[in-house]
Write a protein that holds these residues in place. Sequence first.
Motif, PDB file in Angstrom:
ATOM      1  N   UNK A 184      18.584  11.844  23.983  1.00 49.22           N
ATOM      2  CA  UNK A 184      19.868  12.544  24.001  1.00 49.22           C
ATOM      3  C   UNK A 184      20.658  12.301  22.713  1.00 49.22           C
ATOM      4  N   UNK A 185      20.364  11.189  22.070  1.00 52.12           N
ATOM      5  CA  UNK A 185      21.033  10.882  20.801  1.00 52.12           C
ATOM      6  C   UNK A 185      20.039  11.147  19.664  1.00 52.12           C
ATOM      7  N   UNK A 186      20.114  12.354  19.142  1.00 53.66           N
ATOM      8  CA  UNK A 186      19.148  12.822  18.152  1.00 53.66           C
ATOM      9  C   UNK A 186      19.862  13.059  16.827  1.00 53.66           C
ATOM     10  N   UNK A 187      19.373  12.426  15.771  1.00 50.41           N
ATOM     11  CA  UNK A 187      19.949  12.593  14.437  1.00 50.41           C
ATOM     12  C   UNK A 187      19.283  13.780  13.735  1.00 50.41           C
ATOM     13  N   UNK A 188      20.053  14.481  12.925  1.00 55.35           N
ATOM     14  CA  UNK A 188      19.533  15.579  12.114  1.00 55.35           C
ATOM     15  C   UNK A 188      19.687  15.226  10.636  1.00 55.35           C
ATOM     16  N   UNK A 189      18.559  15.147   9.922  1.00 55.99           N
ATOM     17  CA  UNK A 189      18.578  14.994   8.468  1.00 55.99           C
ATOM     18  C   UNK A 189      18.102  16.312   7.877  1.00 55.99           C
ATOM     19  N   UNK A 190      19.056  17.127   7.469  1.00 57.67           N
ATOM     20  CA  UNK A 190      18.798  18.498   7.052  1.00 57.67           C
ATOM     21  C   UNK A 190      18.763  18.603   5.535  1.00 57.67           C
ATOM     22  N   UNK A 191      18.330  19.790   5.054  1.00 55.18           N
ATOM     23  CA  UNK A 191      18.443  20.092   3.639  1.00 55.18           C
ATOM     24  C   UNK A 191      19.870  20.490   3.315  1.00 55.18           C
ATOM     25  N   UNK A 192      20.095  20.901   2.067  1.00 52.85           N
ATOM     26  CA  UNK A 192      21.433  21.315   1.633  1.00 52.85           C
ATOM     27  C   UNK A 192      21.871  22.550   2.409  1.00 52.85           C
ATOM     28  N   UNK A 193      22.982  22.446   3.116  1.00 52.83           N
ATOM     29  CA  UNK A 193      23.334  23.485   4.085  1.00 52.83           C
ATOM     30  C   UNK A 193      24.066  24.691   3.497  1.00 52.83           C
ATOM     31  N   UNK A 194      24.224  24.735   2.162  1.00 56.30           N
ATOM     32  CA  UNK A 194      24.652  26.004   1.584  1.00 56.30           C
ATOM     33  C   UNK A 194      23.450  26.926   1.400  1.00 56.30           C
ATOM     34  N   UNK A 195      22.246  26.367   1.612  1.00 51.09           N
ATOM     35  CA  UNK A 195      21.025  27.161   1.572  1.00 51.09           C
ATOM     36  C   UNK A 195      20.813  27.784   2.951  1.00 51.09           C
ATOM     37  N   UNK A 196      20.349  29.037   2.955  1.00 51.53           N
ATOM     38  CA  UNK A 196      20.222  29.770   4.214  1.00 51.53           C
ATOM     39  C   UNK A 196      19.259  29.094   5.188  1.00 51.53           C
ATOM     40  N   UNK A 197      18.118  28.583   4.692  1.00 50.47           N
ATOM     41  CA  UNK A 197      17.126  28.001   5.605  1.00 50.47           C
ATOM     42  C   UNK A 197      17.702  26.801   6.340  1.00 50.47           C
ATOM     43  N   UNK A 198      18.470  25.964   5.633  1.00 52.47           N
ATOM     44  CA  UNK A 198      19.028  24.758   6.254  1.00 52.47           C
ATOM     45  C   UNK A 198      20.109  25.118   7.267  1.00 52.47           C
ATOM     46  N   UNK A 199      20.903  26.134   6.951  1.00 54.50           N
ATOM     47  CA  UNK A 199      21.929  26.578   7.899  1.00 54.50           C
ATOM     48  C   UNK A 199      21.286  27.051   9.198  1.00 54.50           C
ATOM     49  N   UNK A 200      20.182  27.800   9.100  1.00 50.45           N
ATOM     50  CA  UNK A 200      19.495  28.293  10.298  1.00 50.45           C
ATOM     51  C   UNK A 200      18.896  27.137  11.100  1.00 50.45           C
ATOM     52  N   UNK A 201      18.378  26.117  10.405  1.00 45.78           N
ATOM     53  CA  UNK A 201      17.811  24.964  11.115  1.00 45.78           C
ATOM     54  C   UNK A 201      18.892  24.216  11.889  1.00 45.78           C
ATOM     55  N   UNK A 202      20.041  24.065  11.281  1.00 42.44           N
ATOM     56  CA  UNK A 202      21.149  23.397  11.976  1.00 42.44           C
ATOM     57  C   UNK A 202      21.555  24.182  13.220  1.00 42.44           C
ATOM     58  N   UNK A 203      21.609  25.501  13.111  1.00 41.10           N
ATOM     59  CA  UNK A 203      21.973  26.336  14.262  1.00 41.10           C
ATOM     60  C   UNK A 203      20.967  26.153  15.395  1.00 41.10           C
ATOM     61  N   UNK A 217      26.659  15.540  17.576  1.00 40.47           N
ATOM     62  CA  UNK A 217      27.478  14.470  17.007  1.00 40.47           C
ATOM     63  C   UNK A 217      27.361  14.510  15.491  1.00 40.47           C
ATOM     64  N   UNK A 218      28.411  14.902  14.819  1.00 41.75           N
ATOM     65  CA  UNK A 218      28.371  15.029  13.358  1.00 41.75           C
ATOM     66  C   UNK A 218      28.190  13.680  12.663  1.00 41.75           C
ATOM     67  N   UNK A 219      28.428  12.570  13.384  1.00 42.06           N
ATOM     68  CA  UNK A 219      28.239  11.250  12.785  1.00 42.06           C
ATOM     69  C   UNK A 219      26.764  10.982  12.476  1.00 42.06           C
ATOM     70  N   UNK A 220      25.863  11.670  13.167  1.00 41.09           N
ATOM     71  CA  UNK A 220      24.435  11.454  12.915  1.00 41.09           C
ATOM     72  C   UNK A 220      23.770  12.770  12.455  1.00 41.09           C
ATOM     73  N   UNK A 221      24.538  13.557  11.703  1.00 43.66           N
ATOM     74  CA  UNK A 221      24.014  14.789  11.112  1.00 43.66           C
ATOM     75  C   UNK A 221      24.307  14.760   9.624  1.00 43.66           C
ATOM     76  N   UNK A 222      23.270  14.843   8.798  1.00 40.43           N
ATOM     77  CA  UNK A 222      23.434  14.750   7.353  1.00 40.43           C
ATOM     78  C   UNK A 222      22.768  15.944   6.659  1.00 40.43           C
ATOM     79  N   UNK A 223      23.208  16.201   5.427  1.00 40.29           N
ATOM     80  CA  UNK A 223      22.694  17.328   4.652  1.00 40.29           C
ATOM     81  C   UNK A 223      22.647  16.924   3.184  1.00 40.29           C
ATOM     82  N   UNK A 224      21.460  17.038   2.574  1.00 40.45           N
ATOM     83  CA  UNK A 224      21.335  16.663   1.161  1.00 40.45           C
ATOM     84  C   UNK A 224      19.979  17.100   0.634  1.00 40.45           C
TER      85      UNK A 224
END
Length: 345
Positions: A184-203, A217-224
Amino acid sequence: MSKGVNLKELSNRLQLSQTTVSRALNGYPEVSAETRRRVAEMAEKLGYAPNSQARRLATGRSMAIGHVIPRSIHEMMNPIFLEFIAGAGETYSKHGYDMIISVVEDDHEEDAYRQIASRKKADGVIIHGPAADESRHRLLRQINLPFVVHGRIPGAEKETSWVDMNNRRAFERATNLLLDLGHKRIALLNGLEHMDFARRRRVGFEDALKARGLTPDTEIMRSSDMTEPYGCDNAMEMLRSGNPPTAFLVSSMISAIGVARAIGQCGLETGKDVSIITHDDALSFLPNSGEVPIFTCTRSSVRYAGQRAAELLLDHIADPEREPSSLHLDAELIVGQSTGPAPDR
Protein backbone atom coordinates in the motif's frame (compact mmCIF):
# COMPACT_ATOMS: atom_id res chain seq x y z
CA MET A 1 24.26 -15.92 -54.94
CA SER A 2 27.25 -13.69 -55.59
CA LYS A 3 27.21 -10.07 -54.57
CA GLY A 4 27.39 -7.11 -56.91
CA VAL A 5 24.41 -7.57 -59.26
CA ASN A 6 23.48 -4.51 -61.28
CA LEU A 7 20.11 -2.88 -61.94
CA LYS A 8 19.59 -4.77 -65.20
CA GLU A 9 20.13 -8.16 -63.55
CA LEU A 10 17.83 -7.21 -60.68
CA SER A 11 15.14 -6.09 -63.13
CA ASN A 12 15.41 -9.31 -65.15
CA ARG A 13 15.06 -11.42 -62.04
CA LEU A 14 11.90 -9.53 -61.03
CA GLN A 15 10.57 -9.40 -64.61
CA LEU A 16 10.05 -5.66 -64.25
CA SER A 17 11.42 -2.73 -66.24
CA GLN A 18 14.55 -1.02 -64.96
CA THR A 19 12.55 2.19 -64.61
CA THR A 20 9.98 0.51 -62.36
CA VAL A 21 12.67 -1.13 -60.23
CA SER A 22 14.56 2.15 -59.91
CA ARG A 23 11.41 4.02 -58.90
CA ALA A 24 10.49 1.29 -56.40
CA LEU A 25 13.93 1.43 -54.79
CA ASN A 26 13.75 5.21 -54.58
CA GLY A 27 10.32 5.20 -52.94
CA TYR A 28 8.24 6.85 -55.64
CA PRO A 29 4.57 6.84 -54.50
CA GLU A 30 3.23 5.88 -57.94
CA VAL A 31 4.80 2.43 -57.46
CA SER A 32 2.54 0.20 -55.39
CA ALA A 33 3.55 -0.77 -51.88
CA GLU A 34 3.51 -4.46 -52.88
CA THR A 35 5.90 -3.82 -55.78
CA ARG A 36 8.21 -1.78 -53.56
CA ARG A 37 8.21 -4.65 -51.06
CA ARG A 38 9.02 -7.26 -53.76
CA VAL A 39 11.82 -5.14 -55.15
CA ALA A 40 13.32 -4.43 -51.72
CA GLU A 41 13.27 -8.12 -50.77
CA MET A 42 14.87 -9.24 -54.03
CA ALA A 43 17.49 -6.47 -53.84
CA GLU A 44 18.43 -7.62 -50.36
CA LYS A 45 18.49 -11.27 -51.43
CA LEU A 46 20.77 -10.57 -54.40
CA GLY A 47 22.96 -8.09 -52.57
CA TYR A 48 22.06 -5.19 -54.85
CA ALA A 49 23.36 -1.86 -53.49
CA PRO A 50 22.42 1.18 -55.57
CA ASN A 51 24.96 3.96 -55.86
CA SER A 52 23.97 6.53 -53.23
CA GLN A 53 25.03 9.49 -55.33
CA ALA A 54 22.94 8.22 -58.23
CA ARG A 55 19.95 7.88 -55.93
CA ARG A 56 20.38 11.46 -54.76
CA LEU A 57 20.48 12.70 -58.34
CA ALA A 58 17.52 10.55 -59.38
CA THR A 59 15.26 11.57 -56.51
CA GLY A 60 16.44 15.05 -55.62
CA ARG A 61 16.70 13.84 -52.04
CA SER A 62 19.58 13.94 -49.59
CA MET A 63 19.04 10.25 -48.66
CA ALA A 64 19.65 11.13 -45.01
CA ILE A 65 17.52 11.41 -41.85
CA GLY A 66 18.23 13.99 -39.16
CA HIS A 67 18.16 13.78 -35.37
CA VAL A 68 18.57 17.14 -33.60
CA ILE A 69 19.46 16.82 -29.92
CA PRO A 70 19.54 19.88 -27.62
CA ARG A 71 22.26 19.60 -24.99
CA SER A 72 19.82 20.00 -22.10
CA ILE A 73 17.58 17.06 -23.05
CA HIS A 74 19.05 14.70 -20.48
CA GLU A 75 16.77 11.81 -21.42
CA MET A 76 18.10 11.73 -24.96
CA MET A 77 21.81 11.33 -24.33
CA ASN A 78 21.47 8.03 -22.50
CA PRO A 79 21.58 4.33 -23.41
CA ILE A 80 17.86 4.29 -24.23
CA PHE A 81 18.40 6.91 -26.93
CA LEU A 82 21.32 4.90 -28.30
CA GLU A 83 19.16 1.78 -28.44
CA PHE A 84 16.48 3.70 -30.35
CA ILE A 85 19.10 5.03 -32.77
CA ALA A 86 20.42 1.50 -33.32
CA GLY A 87 16.95 0.32 -34.35
CA ALA A 88 16.31 3.34 -36.56
CA GLY A 89 19.75 2.97 -38.12
CA GLU A 90 18.99 -0.60 -39.17
CA THR A 91 15.96 0.65 -41.11
CA TYR A 92 17.83 3.58 -42.67
CA SER A 93 20.66 1.32 -43.83
CA LYS A 94 18.24 -1.19 -45.31
CA HIS A 95 16.69 1.56 -47.46
CA GLY A 96 19.94 3.28 -48.43
CA TYR A 97 19.65 6.24 -46.05
CA ASP A 98 22.35 7.84 -43.93
CA MET A 99 21.82 9.30 -40.49
CA ILE A 100 22.81 12.76 -39.23
CA ILE A 101 22.92 13.49 -35.48
CA SER A 102 23.31 17.14 -34.51
CA VAL A 103 23.90 18.04 -30.86
CA VAL A 104 23.16 21.75 -30.47
CA GLU A 105 22.79 24.39 -27.79
CA ASP A 106 19.18 24.80 -26.68
CA ASP A 107 18.75 28.22 -28.24
CA HIS A 108 20.06 26.93 -31.60
CA GLU A 109 17.61 24.06 -32.00
CA GLU A 110 15.21 25.95 -34.27
CA ASP A 111 18.14 27.15 -36.41
CA ALA A 112 19.31 23.56 -36.79
CA TYR A 113 15.93 22.46 -38.17
CA ARG A 114 15.77 25.45 -40.51
CA GLN A 115 19.25 24.66 -41.86
CA ILE A 116 18.33 21.04 -42.44
CA ALA A 117 15.35 22.14 -44.50
CA SER A 118 16.95 25.03 -46.41
CA ARG A 119 20.19 23.20 -47.22
CA LYS A 120 18.41 19.89 -47.86
CA LYS A 121 20.75 18.15 -45.43
CA ALA A 122 18.09 15.55 -44.56
CA ASP A 123 14.78 14.44 -46.04
CA GLY A 124 13.08 14.23 -42.66
CA VAL A 125 13.67 14.18 -38.91
CA ILE A 126 12.53 12.34 -35.81
CA ILE A 127 11.37 14.37 -32.81
CA HIS A 128 12.69 12.93 -29.55
CA GLY A 129 11.40 13.46 -26.03
CA PRO A 130 8.21 15.44 -26.66
CA ALA A 131 7.36 17.74 -23.77
CA ALA A 132 3.95 18.56 -22.36
CA ASP A 133 4.22 21.99 -24.02
CA GLU A 134 5.78 20.72 -27.27
CA SER A 135 6.06 23.11 -30.24
CA ARG A 136 8.65 21.60 -32.61
CA HIS A 137 5.97 19.95 -34.76
CA ARG A 138 4.54 23.34 -35.66
CA LEU A 139 7.93 24.61 -36.83
CA LEU A 140 8.56 21.48 -38.91
CA ARG A 141 5.21 21.81 -40.65
CA GLN A 142 5.95 25.48 -41.33
CA ILE A 143 9.28 24.68 -43.03
CA ASN A 144 7.81 21.61 -44.77
CA LEU A 145 10.20 19.09 -43.21
CA PRO A 146 8.66 15.59 -42.78
CA PHE A 147 8.83 14.22 -39.23
CA VAL A 148 7.75 11.40 -36.93
CA VAL A 149 7.52 11.73 -33.15
CA HIS A 150 9.09 9.18 -30.81
CA GLY A 151 6.44 9.56 -28.14
CA ARG A 152 3.28 11.64 -28.37
CA ILE A 153 2.55 15.35 -28.43
CA PRO A 154 -0.40 16.13 -26.12
CA GLY A 155 -3.31 17.45 -28.15
CA ALA A 156 -1.64 16.74 -31.50
CA GLU A 157 -2.00 12.94 -31.63
CA LYS A 158 -4.33 12.98 -34.66
CA GLU A 159 -2.36 15.49 -36.71
CA THR A 160 1.12 13.97 -36.28
CA SER A 161 2.70 10.59 -36.94
CA TRP A 162 4.15 8.94 -33.87
CA VAL A 163 5.36 5.73 -32.21
CA ASP A 164 4.84 5.44 -28.48
CA MET A 165 4.45 2.95 -25.68
CA ASN A 166 1.24 3.01 -23.64
CA ASN A 167 3.02 4.50 -20.63
CA ARG A 168 -0.13 5.15 -18.59
CA ARG A 169 -1.38 1.59 -19.00
CA ALA A 170 2.02 0.06 -18.25
CA PHE A 171 2.36 1.86 -14.92
CA GLU A 172 -1.24 1.24 -14.00
CA ARG A 173 -0.70 -2.51 -14.48
CA ALA A 174 2.57 -2.45 -12.53
CA THR A 175 0.96 -0.60 -9.64
CA ASN A 176 -1.96 -3.02 -9.60
CA LEU A 177 0.44 -5.95 -9.34
CA LEU A 178 2.05 -4.42 -6.26
CA LEU A 179 -1.37 -3.66 -4.77
CA ASP A 180 -2.46 -7.25 -5.39
CA LEU A 181 0.64 -8.37 -3.46
CA GLY A 182 -0.56 -6.33 -0.48
CA HIS A 183 1.67 -3.27 -0.91
CA LYS A 184 0.00 0.00 0.00
CA ARG A 185 2.99 2.27 0.50
CA ILE A 186 4.51 2.38 -2.96
CA ALA A 187 7.20 4.87 -3.98
CA LEU A 188 7.41 6.27 -7.51
CA LEU A 189 10.82 7.18 -8.97
CA ASN A 190 9.84 8.75 -12.27
CA GLY A 191 11.64 10.47 -15.12
CA LEU A 192 11.51 14.23 -15.64
CA GLU A 193 7.81 15.03 -15.54
CA HIS A 194 7.86 17.88 -18.03
CA MET A 195 8.38 15.05 -20.52
CA ASP A 196 5.15 13.56 -21.86
CA PHE A 197 6.09 9.91 -21.20
CA ALA A 198 6.83 10.56 -17.52
CA ARG A 199 3.61 12.53 -17.04
CA ARG A 200 1.60 9.61 -18.47
CA ARG A 201 3.41 7.13 -16.19
CA ARG A 202 2.57 9.21 -13.14
CA VAL A 203 -1.09 9.33 -14.19
CA GLY A 204 -1.19 5.53 -14.53
CA PHE A 205 0.37 5.11 -11.08
CA GLU A 206 -2.02 7.56 -9.43
CA ASP A 207 -5.09 6.14 -11.19
CA ALA A 208 -4.34 2.64 -9.90
CA LEU A 209 -3.96 3.88 -6.33
CA LYS A 210 -7.13 5.97 -6.44
CA ALA A 211 -9.11 3.05 -7.84
CA ARG A 212 -8.24 1.14 -4.64
CA GLY A 213 -9.19 4.06 -2.41
CA LEU A 214 -5.57 5.08 -1.73
CA THR A 215 -4.23 8.62 -1.88
CA PRO A 216 -0.85 9.05 -3.65
CA ASP A 217 1.77 10.30 -1.17
CA THR A 218 3.94 12.99 -2.75
CA GLU A 219 6.56 12.43 -0.01
CA ILE A 220 7.56 9.20 -1.76
CA MET A 221 7.18 10.39 -5.36
CA ARG A 222 10.24 11.78 -7.14
CA SER A 223 11.07 13.01 -10.65
CA SER A 224 14.53 13.49 -12.15
CA ASP A 225 17.11 12.19 -14.63
CA MET A 226 16.92 8.41 -14.63
CA THR A 227 20.44 7.62 -13.35
CA GLU A 228 21.72 4.98 -10.95
CA PRO A 229 22.64 7.51 -8.21
CA TYR A 230 19.15 9.03 -8.48
CA GLY A 231 17.67 5.62 -7.71
CA CYS A 232 20.08 4.84 -4.90
CA ASP A 233 20.04 8.22 -3.12
CA ASN A 234 16.27 8.62 -3.15
CA ALA A 235 15.60 5.03 -2.13
CA MET A 236 18.11 5.33 0.71
CA GLU A 237 16.43 8.49 2.00
CA MET A 238 12.97 6.91 1.88
CA LEU A 239 14.03 3.61 3.44
CA ARG A 240 15.65 5.43 6.38
CA SER A 241 12.54 7.52 7.03
CA GLY A 242 10.03 6.86 9.79
CA ASN A 243 7.47 5.48 7.33
CA PRO A 244 9.41 3.72 4.56
CA PRO A 245 7.81 2.31 1.40
CA THR A 246 7.50 -1.44 0.98
CA ALA A 247 7.79 -1.21 -2.81
CA PHE A 248 9.25 0.99 -5.55
CA LEU A 249 7.94 1.61 -9.05
CA VAL A 250 10.84 2.91 -11.15
CA SER A 251 10.91 4.43 -14.64
CA SER A 252 14.27 2.98 -15.71
CA MET A 253 16.18 -0.21 -15.03
CA ILE A 254 19.32 1.88 -14.59
CA SER A 255 17.64 3.70 -11.69
CA ALA A 256 16.23 0.40 -10.40
CA ILE A 257 19.79 -0.93 -10.04
CA GLY A 258 20.41 2.04 -7.75
CA VAL A 259 17.29 1.23 -5.75
CA ALA A 260 18.47 -2.37 -5.33
CA ARG A 261 21.87 -1.08 -4.13
CA ALA A 262 20.17 1.09 -1.51
CA ILE A 263 18.03 -1.81 -0.30
CA GLY A 264 21.15 -3.93 0.19
CA GLN A 265 23.01 -1.13 1.98
CA CYS A 266 20.09 -0.86 4.40
CA GLY A 267 20.50 -4.55 5.27
CA LEU A 268 17.30 -5.52 3.48
CA GLU A 269 16.56 -8.04 0.74
CA THR A 270 15.04 -7.15 -2.61
CA GLY A 271 11.88 -9.14 -3.32
CA LYS A 272 11.45 -10.08 0.32
CA ASP A 273 11.69 -6.96 2.46
CA VAL A 274 11.20 -4.44 -0.35
CA SER A 275 9.82 -5.01 -3.85
CA ILE A 276 10.82 -3.28 -7.10
CA ILE A 277 9.06 -3.03 -10.45
CA THR A 278 10.90 -1.16 -13.17
CA HIS A 279 10.33 -0.17 -16.75
CA ASP A 280 12.71 -2.15 -18.93
CA ASP A 281 13.44 -1.02 -22.50
CA ALA A 282 15.03 -4.38 -23.36
CA LEU A 283 18.51 -2.85 -23.61
CA SER A 284 20.80 -5.14 -25.58
CA PHE A 285 23.86 -4.37 -23.43
CA LEU A 286 22.01 -4.63 -20.10
CA PRO A 287 19.57 -7.54 -20.42
CA ASN A 288 17.06 -8.25 -17.68
CA SER A 289 16.93 -11.88 -18.73
CA GLY A 290 17.19 -15.44 -17.51
CA GLU A 291 14.61 -18.09 -16.71
CA VAL A 292 13.41 -15.79 -13.94
CA PRO A 293 14.54 -12.20 -14.62
CA ILE A 294 16.14 -10.22 -11.81
CA PHE A 295 13.61 -7.40 -12.02
CA THR A 296 9.86 -7.56 -12.40
CA CYS A 297 9.31 -5.13 -15.25
CA THR A 298 7.08 -3.59 -17.86
CA ARG A 299 9.08 -4.45 -20.97
CA SER A 300 9.06 -2.59 -24.27
CA SER A 301 11.75 -2.76 -26.94
CA VAL A 302 12.99 0.74 -27.72
CA ARG A 303 15.06 -0.73 -30.58
CA TYR A 304 11.84 -1.97 -32.16
CA ALA A 305 10.30 1.47 -31.65
CA GLY A 306 13.27 2.95 -33.51
CA GLN A 307 12.80 0.55 -36.41
CA ARG A 308 9.10 1.34 -36.72
CA ALA A 309 9.50 5.11 -36.33
CA ALA A 310 12.08 5.07 -39.12
CA GLU A 311 9.75 3.03 -41.35
CA LEU A 312 6.90 5.50 -40.76
CA LEU A 313 9.15 8.44 -41.61
CA LEU A 314 10.44 6.86 -44.82
CA ASP A 315 6.84 6.11 -45.85
CA HIS A 316 5.95 9.78 -45.40
CA ILE A 317 9.00 10.91 -47.34
CA ALA A 318 8.03 8.60 -50.20
CA ASP A 319 4.41 9.81 -50.11
CA PRO A 320 4.16 13.40 -48.82
CA GLU A 321 0.35 13.31 -49.10
CA ARG A 322 0.10 10.31 -46.79
CA GLU A 323 -2.24 10.78 -43.82
CA PRO A 324 -0.65 10.85 -40.32
CA SER A 325 -0.31 7.40 -38.80
CA SER A 326 0.63 6.11 -35.38
CA LEU A 327 1.72 3.00 -33.53
CA HIS A 328 0.70 2.53 -29.88
CA LEU A 329 2.77 -0.24 -28.32
CA ASP A 330 1.76 -2.18 -25.19
CA ALA A 331 4.45 -3.12 -22.70
CA GLU A 332 4.67 -6.71 -21.54
CA LEU A 333 4.50 -7.29 -17.78
CA ILE A 334 7.27 -9.71 -16.77
CA VAL A 335 7.39 -11.08 -13.22
CA GLY A 336 10.91 -11.50 -11.87
CA GLN A 337 12.75 -11.95 -8.57
CA SER A 338 12.35 -8.37 -7.35
CA THR A 339 8.72 -8.58 -6.19
CA GLY A 340 6.99 -10.44 -3.39
CA PRO A 341 4.17 -10.04 -0.86
CA ALA A 342 4.22 -6.94 1.29
CA PRO A 343 5.97 -7.62 4.61
CA ASP A 344 4.11 -7.16 7.89
CA ARG A 345 5.11 -3.86 9.47
